[in-house]
Scaffold this motif. Structure first.
Motif, PDB file in Angstrom:
ATOM      1  N   TYR A 281       5.951   3.621  -8.272  1.00  0.00           N
ATOM      2  CA  TYR A 281       5.206   4.866  -8.081  1.00  0.00           C
ATOM      3  C   TYR A 281       3.786   4.533  -7.662  1.00  0.00           C
ATOM      4  N   CYS A 282       3.074   5.523  -7.153  1.00  0.00           N
ATOM      5  CA  CYS A 282       1.666   5.348  -6.813  1.00  0.00           C
ATOM      6  C   CYS A 282       0.826   5.905  -7.947  1.00  0.00           C
ATOM      7  N   PRO A 283       0.007   5.055  -8.579  1.00  0.00           N
ATOM      8  CA  PRO A 283      -0.774   5.514  -9.732  1.00  0.00           C
ATOM      9  C   PRO A 283      -1.886   6.487  -9.341  1.00  0.00           C
ATOM     10  N   VAL A 284      -2.176   6.604  -8.056  1.00  0.00           N
ATOM     11  CA  VAL A 284      -3.251   7.503  -7.622  1.00  0.00           C
ATOM     12  C   VAL A 284      -2.705   8.887  -7.239  1.00  0.00           C
ATOM     13  N   CYS A 285      -1.717   8.919  -6.365  1.00  0.00           N
ATOM     14  CA  CYS A 285      -1.311  10.250  -5.895  1.00  0.00           C
ATOM     15  C   CYS A 285      -0.091  10.822  -6.612  1.00  0.00           C
ATOM     16  N   GLN A 286       0.461  10.108  -7.591  1.00  0.00           N
ATOM     17  CA  GLN A 286       1.532  10.708  -8.402  1.00  0.00           C
ATOM     18  C   GLN A 286       0.989  10.941  -9.809  1.00  0.00           C
TER      19      GLN A 286
ATOM     20  N   PRO B  10       0.811  -1.216   0.000  1.00  0.00           N
ATOM     21  CA  PRO B  10       0.000   0.000   0.000  1.00  0.00           C
ATOM     22  C   PRO B  10       0.849   1.274   0.000  1.00  0.00           C
ATOM     23  N   CYS B  11       0.408   2.248  -0.799  1.00  0.00           N
ATOM     24  CA  CYS B  11       1.043   3.565  -0.797  1.00  0.00           C
ATOM     25  C   CYS B  11       0.927   4.136   0.615  1.00  0.00           C
ATOM     26  N   LEU B  12       2.029   4.691   1.108  1.00  0.00           N
ATOM     27  CA  LEU B  12       2.038   5.185   2.491  1.00  0.00           C
ATOM     28  C   LEU B  12       1.300   6.515   2.623  1.00  0.00           C
ATOM     29  N   ARG B  13       0.802   7.041   1.490  1.00  0.00           N
ATOM     30  CA  ARG B  13       0.041   8.287   1.554  1.00  0.00           C
ATOM     31  C   ARG B  13      -1.450   8.023   1.346  1.00  0.00           C
ATOM     32  N   CYS B  14      -1.776   7.201   0.326  1.00  0.00           N
ATOM     33  CA  CYS B  14      -3.205   7.045  -0.002  1.00  0.00           C
ATOM     34  C   CYS B  14      -3.712   5.613   0.156  1.00  0.00           C
ATOM     35  N   GLY B  15      -2.830   4.657   0.366  1.00  0.00           N
ATOM     36  CA  GLY B  15      -3.273   3.287   0.621  1.00  0.00           C
ATOM     37  C   GLY B  15      -3.439   2.406  -0.608  1.00  0.00           C
TER      38      GLY B  15
END
Ligand SMILES: [Zn+2]
Length: 264
Positions: free
Chosen positions: A258-263, A238-243
């Motif tokens: 990378y995180c496909p949601v918050c990047q 899980p992304c440590l910012r958005c999960g």
């Protein structure tokens, strides 16, 4: 691959072992890869410097010993299982350990870097006053290649490799594949801040030692920044910012996390 924090950590530890000492010998068995090393023999090491991921040891008489650790190189104070070069100095020996043999070591006239175009055209050091958010933005405007590819070129800023580019891009909320020319001034400011923050923290922890263990400090001690990696090596976690799940994608030939949601 050793990046700025690993190379700078290496430099700081080696400095008291090499400065002011004469080179007694430089032994290796590959004159094509390790060039003009005979020129160093008999000369005193005057200081140690680092430029991006290159180590530079100025020698008495206007020469420099240049070392690039490549993908898997490390300089150690004890012999390792893959010693390629032995740098014998008065009172100490430095061993260049390099399992995958991508590292380089050569002696050149001071400042003569034509054999190393990346070094010759290196961008500003990230902690120097000349590295500003505005200059970073100007550099990014000049290319519509993927942002991460442009960062790895060493042109906008010196010293980033795969790990710290991924970490800085996560912190700045920028996708590695975004065209560099589509990064606006506000995003460039975030990226500028993120690059400095990631590198400063990594340096304070002695860099990153991955599970392959190829990088260690010259003493053999690992670095500890890998414990704080936010995206690098965390695929499907899980992304440590958005999960949402951390994704991977090949950008410019390098696997990028990378995180496909918050990047974006
Ligand atoms: Zn996220």
């Amino acid at each position: 691959m050793p990046e700025l924090p690993e190379v700078e950590t290496t430099r700081r530890i080696l400095e008291p072992h090499v400065v002011g000492r004469r080179v007694l010998g430089l032994e290796h068995d590959d004159p094509k890869k390790y060039r003009h090393t005979d020129l160093a023999v008999g000369r005193e090491v005057l200081s140690t410097r680092r430029r991006g991921k290159y180590l530079i040891f100025p020698l008495r008489g206007g020469l420099e010993l240049i070392i690039h650790l490549g993908m898997s190189g490390s300089l150690r104070l004890q012999p390792g299982g893959h010693t390629r070069v032995r740098l014998e100095l008065e009172g100490t020996t430095v061993f260049f350990n390099d399992p995958r043999r991508f590292g380089r070591l050569l002696v050149v006239p001071a400042g003569e870097y034509s054999a190393m175009p990346t070094l010759a055209r290196m961008g500003p050091e990230p902690f120097s006053r000349s590295f500003t958010a505005r200059l970073l933005h100007e550099h990014l405007q000049q290319s519509c290649s993927a942002l991460k590819t442009v960062l790895l070129s060493q042109r906008p800023v010196a010293g980033l490799g795969n790990i710290y580019a991924d970490e800085a891009l996560w912190l700045a909320k920028l996708a590695p594949y975004r065209p560099a020319c589509k990064v606006d001034a506000a995003a460039a400011r975030r990226l500028h801040r993120a690059i400095r923050r990631v590198l400063r923290r990594a340096l304070s922890l002695g860099g990153s030692t991955l599970s392959d263990g190829v990088y260690t400090r010259p003493s053999g001690e690992p670095g500890y920044f890998q414990i704080e990696h936010k995206v690098y090596g965390r695929a499907k976690q899980p992304c440590l910012r958005c999960g949402r799940q951390v994704a991977t994608m090949v950008v410019g030939g390098r696997t990028s996390h990378y995180c496909p949601v918050c990047q974006r």
